[in-house]
Design a protein around this motif. Sequence first.
Motif, short mmCIF file in Angstrom:
data_model
loop_
_atom_site.label_atom_id
_atom_site.label_comp_id
_atom_site.label_asym_id
_atom_site.label_seq_id
_atom_site.Cartn_x
_atom_site.Cartn_y
_atom_site.Cartn_z
N PRO A 1 18.27 12.35 -11.04
CA PRO A 1 17.86 10.96 -11.25
C PRO A 1 17.29 10.32 -9.97
O PRO A 1 17.81 10.54 -8.88
CB PRO A 1 19.17 10.26 -11.67
N THR A 2 16.24 9.57 -10.13
CA THR A 2 15.53 8.79 -9.09
C THR A 2 14.72 9.62 -8.10
O THR A 2 13.84 9.09 -7.43
CB THR A 2 16.48 7.87 -8.26
N SER A 3 14.97 10.93 -8.00
CA SER A 3 14.27 11.71 -6.98
C SER A 3 12.77 11.79 -7.25
O SER A 3 11.96 11.73 -6.33
CB SER A 3 14.87 13.12 -6.87
N GLY A 4 12.40 11.91 -8.53
CA GLY A 4 10.98 11.95 -8.87
C GLY A 4 10.28 10.64 -8.54
O GLY A 4 9.14 10.63 -8.08
N SER A 5 11.00 9.53 -8.72
CA SER A 5 10.44 8.22 -8.39
C SER A 5 10.24 8.06 -6.89
O SER A 5 9.28 7.44 -6.44
CB SER A 5 11.37 7.11 -8.91
N ILE A 6 11.16 8.63 -6.11
CA ILE A 6 11.04 8.57 -4.64
C ILE A 6 9.78 9.33 -4.20
O ILE A 6 8.98 8.83 -3.40
CB ILE A 6 12.29 9.16 -3.96
N ALA A 7 9.60 10.53 -4.73
CA ALA A 7 8.42 11.33 -4.39
C ALA A 7 7.14 10.62 -4.83
O ALA A 7 6.15 10.59 -4.09
CB ALA A 7 8.52 12.71 -5.04
N SER A 8 7.17 10.03 -6.02
CA SER A 8 5.99 9.32 -6.53
C SER A 8 5.66 8.10 -5.68
O SER A 8 4.48 7.77 -5.48
CB SER A 8 6.23 8.90 -7.98
N ALA A 9 6.69 7.43 -5.18
CA ALA A 9 6.47 6.25 -4.32
C ALA A 9 5.76 6.64 -3.03
O ALA A 9 4.89 5.91 -2.54
CB ALA A 9 7.81 5.57 -4.02
N VAL A 10 6.11 7.80 -2.48
CA VAL A 10 5.45 8.30 -1.27
C VAL A 10 3.96 8.56 -1.55
O VAL A 10 3.08 8.20 -0.77
CB VAL A 10 6.13 9.58 -0.76
N ILE A 11 3.69 9.19 -2.70
CA ILE A 11 2.30 9.46 -3.08
C ILE A 11 1.54 8.16 -3.31
O ILE A 11 0.38 8.02 -2.90
CB ILE A 11 2.25 10.35 -4.34
N ALA A 12 2.19 7.17 -3.94
CA ALA A 12 1.56 5.87 -4.19
C ALA A 12 1.21 5.19 -2.87
O ALA A 12 0.15 4.57 -2.75
CB ALA A 12 2.48 4.99 -5.01
N LEU A 13 2.08 5.31 -1.89
CA LEU A 13 1.84 4.72 -0.58
C LEU A 13 0.61 5.35 0.08
O LEU A 13 -0.25 4.65 0.63
CB LEU A 13 3.07 4.91 0.30
N PHE A 14 0.52 6.67 -0.02
CA PHE A 14 -0.65 7.38 0.52
C PHE A 14 -1.92 6.94 -0.20
O PHE A 14 -2.95 6.66 0.43
CB PHE A 14 -0.48 8.89 0.39
N ALA A 15 -1.86 6.88 -1.53
CA ALA A 15 -3.03 6.49 -2.32
C ALA A 15 -3.45 5.05 -2.01
O ALA A 15 -4.65 4.75 -1.94
CB ALA A 15 -2.73 6.63 -3.81
#
Length: 195
Positions: A149-163
């Motif tokens: 739980p939540t780990s995928g959201s953490i990874a996605s947030a990092v990608i969103a920050l880069f984007a």
Amino acid sequence: MAEKTRALSDVLDQLEESAHGDSIAIQDVIEKLGHRSFGSLMLVFSLISTSPASAIPGITATVAVIVFILVAQMIIGRDSVWLPGFVTRRRMSTAKLCKGIGWLRKPVRFVERFLKARLTFLFHRPWLWLPLSLILALTLFMPFMEIIPTSGSIASAVIALFAAGLLARDGVLVVLSLILLSAVPVAVWYFGFSG
């Protein structure tokens, strides 16, 4: 300047405009944002996986596949986006999608206040290859994060920050995303295995 600071909100506006009926196909999102909008598409799908819409089963794995393909095409210098049919035909609930967009509005507006063009050399080769390669590696692990739980959201947030950095030409965001990327394994371990 006003246009620049609306860069992220504009992407959310376009996504919301494309949400009609009970569900929306990923192909519809691509058509709305444009086949050349690598940064916008990466931002949209990573934000979806960060928002409450991530509760949609399989969404983290789907986003990982999409971002992997987008980043791979950016690395090789492709001009327009291509995604395989099994990805573009996948549909998402518009109700959950719009709920996720609404949830994202406030944090996106907050982030936009600080965006400006900085360290723009990071968006040119060979500098750009480093963050792209690291994001590519991250997407390979994201499908397995669905069980924690939540780990995928953490990874996605990092990608969103880069984007977001990519869209606003803000190299500071890119550097921040790389710093946070190095912390993802620690965060996954903490949320998944501690206690």
